[in-house]
Design an enzyme around this catalytic site. Structure first.
Site, PDB file in Angstrom:
ATOM      1  N   HIS A 191       0.819  -1.215   0.000  1.00  0.00           N
ATOM      2  CA  HIS A 191       0.000   0.000   0.000  1.00  0.00           C
ATOM      3  C   HIS A 191       0.852   1.263   0.000  1.00  0.00           C
ATOM      4  O   HIS A 191       0.445   2.290  -0.539  1.00  0.00           O
ATOM      5  CB  HIS A 191      -1.002  -0.035   1.146  1.00  0.00           C
ATOM      6  CG  HIS A 191      -2.073  -1.067   0.897  1.00  0.00           C
ATOM      7  ND1 HIS A 191      -2.129  -2.252   1.579  1.00  0.00           N
ATOM      8  CD2 HIS A 191      -3.049  -1.102  -0.011  1.00  0.00           C
ATOM      9  CE1 HIS A 191      -3.124  -2.977   1.098  1.00  0.00           C
ATOM     10  NE2 HIS A 191      -3.707  -2.301   0.137  1.00  0.00           N
ATOM     11  N   CYS A 504      -7.825  -2.894 -12.395  1.00  0.00           N
ATOM     12  CA  CYS A 504      -7.534  -1.688 -11.606  1.00  0.00           C
ATOM     13  C   CYS A 504      -6.324  -1.901 -10.692  1.00  0.00           C
ATOM     14  O   CYS A 504      -5.948  -1.012  -9.947  1.00  0.00           O
ATOM     15  CB  CYS A 504      -8.754  -1.255 -10.799  1.00  0.00           C
ATOM     16  SG  CYS A 504      -9.243  -2.447  -9.558  1.00  0.00           S
TER      17      CYS A 504
END
Ligand code: PEP
Ligand code: MG
Length: 577
Positions: A191, A504
């Site tokens: 992340h 995505c």
């Protein structure tokens, strides 16, 4: 050695003095102190001790005036404890013998005291004894405050260096001061890396023993194109670097020329290029008219930036703002995807032995259905008269889709009963990121309106290699034949069912991969805004037949090396134009 080779997780070139952050703001950092700096480290400890005593005096005064002298006495006691030379001698000894920083040595003292005191008999003795370690927390705080404030002070632009690439490191400085980030560990699809790309900050990870080779303010060149870092570049190196930077900017200028054009292949086939949105800040980084809408609105940020769960109205207002910002373009809102390494401070989930395989995404919101209901109500209200789509994360079975659909229908019905204006048809799609879905897709496609492949997770689950674990970073390989074949299989099933299919996950920011996806039958990709122009540029140079041939060649590959070779050749062809 001045050139260190690592792995690029975000492209671009940056040259600036380095600022070393020893840990994320909430953690107690540990680092090695070279022999000739030990005395300086001890002076730092002594300054922090003075600051802690001053802080205790200030608190004593405030409490004395507000509550009375008696209640304020404890701060005086704490000050006395800090004046006891015994504990201080122990901390100094730890710094000298273990050659570690003051924060770590103070933390070790606190731990030792707690362990020793915890063994004592009787609650009151234990409570009283806890007072002995408490004052040292003020010292720890003073040490860490200095570290945080030095970073925040000054307006200079820097390259941040840290042990690990975490979201906290990425957000520890305002974007305009952050020219680049370099870290010892960190996965390309972690992340922290997703954030680096979203912010458009050049970033290189996987640089062993980096922190040991740096000193504050050292000039560093970060090469996010080649995945390397140069320490203390000489005049010639700086000149070369600046030339490469101007060439890169010229190339970006070429991409920028097609940014406003619709995304089409060379033979005129329309292919959607949408954007991934991580936070409201992202809206300042791109021109809405250059995109085909939002392909992934990660709603976690709204929950992460609050002290508690946001209410339906708060969510409604934010989603409405997003829809209005996009002026009639599609907005794909993904329901809350927390768990794993995305944790909310106010929602304590149990410590799990294997969080990536644990309680996350739809698994949480189907158990805590109020969370799902509130979010869907807010989204549906905000989507009135707008092209909203709902996307479900971490789906692994048909039951999860059906259960969510039920909640969705009942949320919609109750809104209609309450007189709210909501759309009759709101497409509901699912993320393809768990392998079980790849094998049952034809059945699942009967119950969803579109698909979006989340390769960041799909790769980790297909290859059994945690995306956030540096020890298996080498095994986390998106350019693996299994990934290529899974992607092709998803496109085939979606095309057969006549349902739109997109990617995505962050692999789609690589133009060569986008061409492969075009060739496999994907309709669109969704990427961080920074990559839109380059992808359009690549599409305009390639016909659909060429893209199909590329996909075909990749599907024939039997090992990672051949996949990498074919994709590198495709990239080189694009660069040669
Ligand atoms: C993915 O897994 O590819 C994805 C887009 O979701 P996230 O990175 O938020 O898990
Ligand atoms: Mg995911």
């Amino acid at each position: 050695m001045r050139l260190i080779q690592g792995t690029s997780v975000s492209p671009g070139l940056a040259l600036a003095p380095v600022y070393v952050v020893r840990a994320s703001p909430a953690e107690v950092p540990t680092w090695s102190v070279p022999g000739d700096e030990v005395e300086r480290e001890i002076e730092r400890l002594e300054r922090a001790l003075v600051e802690a005593r001053d802080e205790l005096s200030a608190r004593q005064k405030v409490v004395a005036t507000q509550a009375g002298e008696k209640d304020a006495e404890i701060f005086g006691v704490h000050r006395m404890i800090l004046s006891d030379p015994g504990a201080l001698t122990q901390v100094k000894r730890t710094i000298r013998e273990e050659r570690i920083n003051s924060e770590a040595a103070v933390q070790a003292l606190i731990r030792r005291m707690e362990q020793m005191l915890g063994k004592l008999e009787g609650n009151s003795v234990r409570n009283h004894a806890a007072d002995l370690s408490d004052p040292w927390r003020y010292v720890l705080d003073a040490l860490m405050r200095v570290e945080r404030e030095t970073l925040a002070a000054g307006g200079s632009q820097v390259i941040l260096a840290a042990a690990e690439l975490t979201p906290a490191v990425m957000t520890s400085l305002p974007r305009e001061r952050l020219l680049g980030v370099i870290t010892e560990t960190g996965g390309r699809f972690s992340h922290g890396a997703v954030l680096a790309r979203s912010l458009g900050v050049p970033c290189v990870v996987g640089l062993p023993q980096l922190l040991g080779r740096l000193e504050q303010g050292l000039l560093v060149a970060v090469d996010g194109e080649r995945g390397s870092v140069q320490l203390r570049p000489g005049d010639d190196d700086v000149r070369d670097f600046e030339q490469r930077r101007s060439r890169l900017e010229a190339r970006r200028g070429v991409f920028a020329k097609v940014a406003a054009e619709p995304a089409r292949s060379a033979d005129g086939h329309r292919f959607g290029v949408q954007v991934n949105i991580e936070s409201l800040h992202d809206f300042d980084t791109f021109d809405r008219t250059h995109t085909d809408g939002i392909g992934l609105l990660r709603t976690e940020f709204l929950y992460l930036e609050r002290p508690q769960f946001p209410s339906e109205d708060e969510q409604f207002r934010l989603y409405r703002r997003v829809m209005e910002r996009m002026e009639g373009q599609v907005v794909t809102l993904r329901t809350l995807d927390i768990g794993g390494d995305k944790r909310l401070p106010y929602f304590k989930t149990p410590a799990e032995p294997n969080p990536a395989l644990g309680w996350r995404g739809i698994r949480i919101t189907l158990q805590w259905q109020d969370l799902m209901r509130v979010q869907l109500r807010a989204a549906l209200r905000a989507g009135a008269g707008k092209p909203l789509r709902i996307l479900l994360p971490m789906i692994s079975s048909i039951e999860e889709v059906l259960q969510t659909r039920k909640i969705f229908d009942s949320a919609r019905e109750s809104l209609v009963e309450q007189g709210h204006d909501v759309e009759r048809e709101v497409p509901v799609g699912m993320m393809v990121e768990v392998p079980s879905v790849v094998f049952t897709l034809p059945d699942m496609l009967k119950h969803v309106d579109f698909l979006s492949v989340g390769t960041n997770d799909l790769v980790q689950y297909l290859l059994a290699a945690d995306r956030d674990n540096p020890w298996v970073a080498r095994l986390y390989e998106p350019q693996h034949p299994a990934v290529v074949r899974a992607l092709a299989s998803v496109a085939r099933d979606a095309n057969a069912a006549g349902k739109p299919v997109s990617v995505c996950g962050d692999i789609a920011d690589d133009p060569a991969i986008v061409l492969m996806l075009l060739g496999m039958g994907y309709d669109s990709v969704s990427v961080a805004p920074h990559f839109v122009a380059e992808i359009k540029h690549a599409l305009r140079r390639t016909t659909r037949d060429e893209a199909r041939a590329l996909a075909h060649t990749l599907l024939e590959c039997t090992d990672c090396d051949s996949v990498r070779r074919v994709l590198t050749a495709a990239r080189e062809r694009l660069h040669a134009d």
